[in-house]
Design an enzyme around this catalytic site. Structure first.
Site, PDB file in Angstrom:
ATOM      1  N   ALA A 159       0.770  -1.152  -0.036  1.00 11.41           N
ATOM      2  CA  ALA A 159      -0.148  -0.009   0.064  1.00 11.41           C
ATOM      3  C   ALA A 159       1.009   1.458  -0.236  1.00 11.41           C
ATOM      4  CB  ALA A 159      -1.323  -0.288   1.247  1.00 11.41           C
ATOM      5  N   LYS A 160       0.242   2.148  -0.676  1.00  6.71           N
ATOM      6  CA  LYS A 160       1.162   3.511  -1.062  1.00  6.71           C
ATOM      7  C   LYS A 160       0.881   4.453  -0.181  1.00  6.71           C
ATOM      8  CE  LYS A 160       3.684   6.630  -4.221  1.00  6.71           C
ATOM      9  NZ  LYS A 160       4.912   6.328  -4.186  1.00  6.71           N
ATOM     10  N   VAL A 161       1.249   4.546   0.856  1.00  4.04           N
ATOM     11  CA  VAL A 161       0.367   5.472   2.300  1.00  4.04           C
ATOM     12  C   VAL A 161       0.975   6.409   2.891  1.00  4.04           C
ATOM     13  CG1 VAL A 161      -1.368   3.972   2.449  1.00  4.04           C
ATOM     14  CG2 VAL A 161       0.318   3.705   4.135  1.00  4.04           C
TER      15      VAL A 161
END
Length: 315
Positions: A159-161
């Protein structure tokens, strides 16, 4: 380091607002707990007008990141594509960086986020070479960071968080503090993971090696592009675990990422890599990548979304 260059318009939940009006409350959930998903996407100047690189793939990853964090995004992939194209066009840019962001806003008082509304923003702004134009040719100096990347099954590395990038900040700040351009993080068991915000590639005896997706690194879209380009060029690519020492005996090393693009590394921990400059395989992959994103060769993989063409198609 680069500073933000304001543009005029930001897309916010279906409308356009002025740059200075795209604000969130100080107690927004994402401000307190890092619960925002985002993407970084480059738009390039081409002979056919501005073109956004792998727009749909980036936005699909945004949707996937939101799914992992149970963020109910009310926009479809097609709607986000149209909004991204429109924000570039409305700001009159030929080349820029596009940053779709999904935030949890003001509402929840604690860690559980469900009382906070999900808000979506798409700004864009001019941004040059991440490591500098000189590094794209001569290479950057890197170090192995003392900070390791996260253990798998702690938080989703795919996840690109925002919260995932706290590790990258520590790696990058340590590198700069010690006189390097970039840092490389290891996995918790000491294998090579990724840079502060880039995937790592090692060239040895004509073969490109890169760590496999192992729960410690982002499954990069530029990484995937590099693997595809190398395959097109007839260069073997192997995804596997690699110990730290492979960095020191590599013939070539390069990093990939949206901001970084394809950038050579000329030394690691002050040990010269190969000849101490950009190697031939790195140069070959880098040139094909840059030729592709700038529209100088045929877009055989359908990676470019042309801003003006998308606008004309709506008429």
């Amino acid at each position: 380091m680069a500073k933000l260059t304001p543009t005029e318009w930001i897309w916010r939940d279906g409308d356009f607002v002025r740059w200075e009006d795209a604000t969130v409350h100080v107690l927004a959930h994402s401000m307190q707990f890092g619960s925002s998903a985002f993407e970084g996407i480059r738009c390039y100047k081409t002979p056919q007008g501005p073109a956004i690189f792998r727009l749909e793939d980036h936005l699909q990853r945004l949707l996937d990141s939101c799914r992992m964090y149970r963020m109910d995004l009310k926009y479809s992939l097609d709607e986000l594509v149209a909004a991204s194209v429109e924000v570039v066009d409305r700001n009159g840019l030929d080349t820029c960086y596009v940053r779709p962001m999904v935030l949890r806003g003001y509402g929840a008082s604690g860690m559980v986020p469900f009382e906070s509304p999900v808000e979506t923003y798409i700004p864009c702004w001019p941004w040059g070479s991440y490591l500098g134009d000189e590094a794209m040719e001569k290479g950057a100096n890197a170090c192995v960071a003392s900070w390791a990347r996260m253990q798998p099954n702690t938080i989703p590395a795919m996840a690109k968080v925002a919260g995932n990038y706290l590790s990258g900040q520590l790696i990058k700040m340590e590198a700069l503090r010690n006189g390097y351009d970039e840092g490389i993080g290891l996995t918790p068991d000491g294998m090579i993971s990724e840079g502060s915000g880039q995937n790592v590639f090692i060239v040895k005896n004509g073969v490109i090696y890169t760590p496999h997706v192992n729960g410690t690194l982002l499954h990069g879209i530029t990484r995937n592009s590099v693997i595809t380009i190398a395959t097109d060029l007839g260069i073997e690519v192997r995804e596997q675990e690699m110990p730290r020492e492979m960095l020191y005996v590599a013939d070539e090393i390069f990093l990939s990422g949206t901001a970084t693009e394809v950038a050579p590394i000329r030394s690691v921990d002050r040990i010269d890599i190969g000849t101490g400059k950009r190697g031939p395989i790195t140069q070959q992959v880098q040139q094909r990548f840059l030729d592709t994103v700038h529209g100088r060769v045929d877009d055989t993989h359908g990676w470019l979304t042309y801003v003006r063409a998308e606008k004309a198609a709506k008429r």
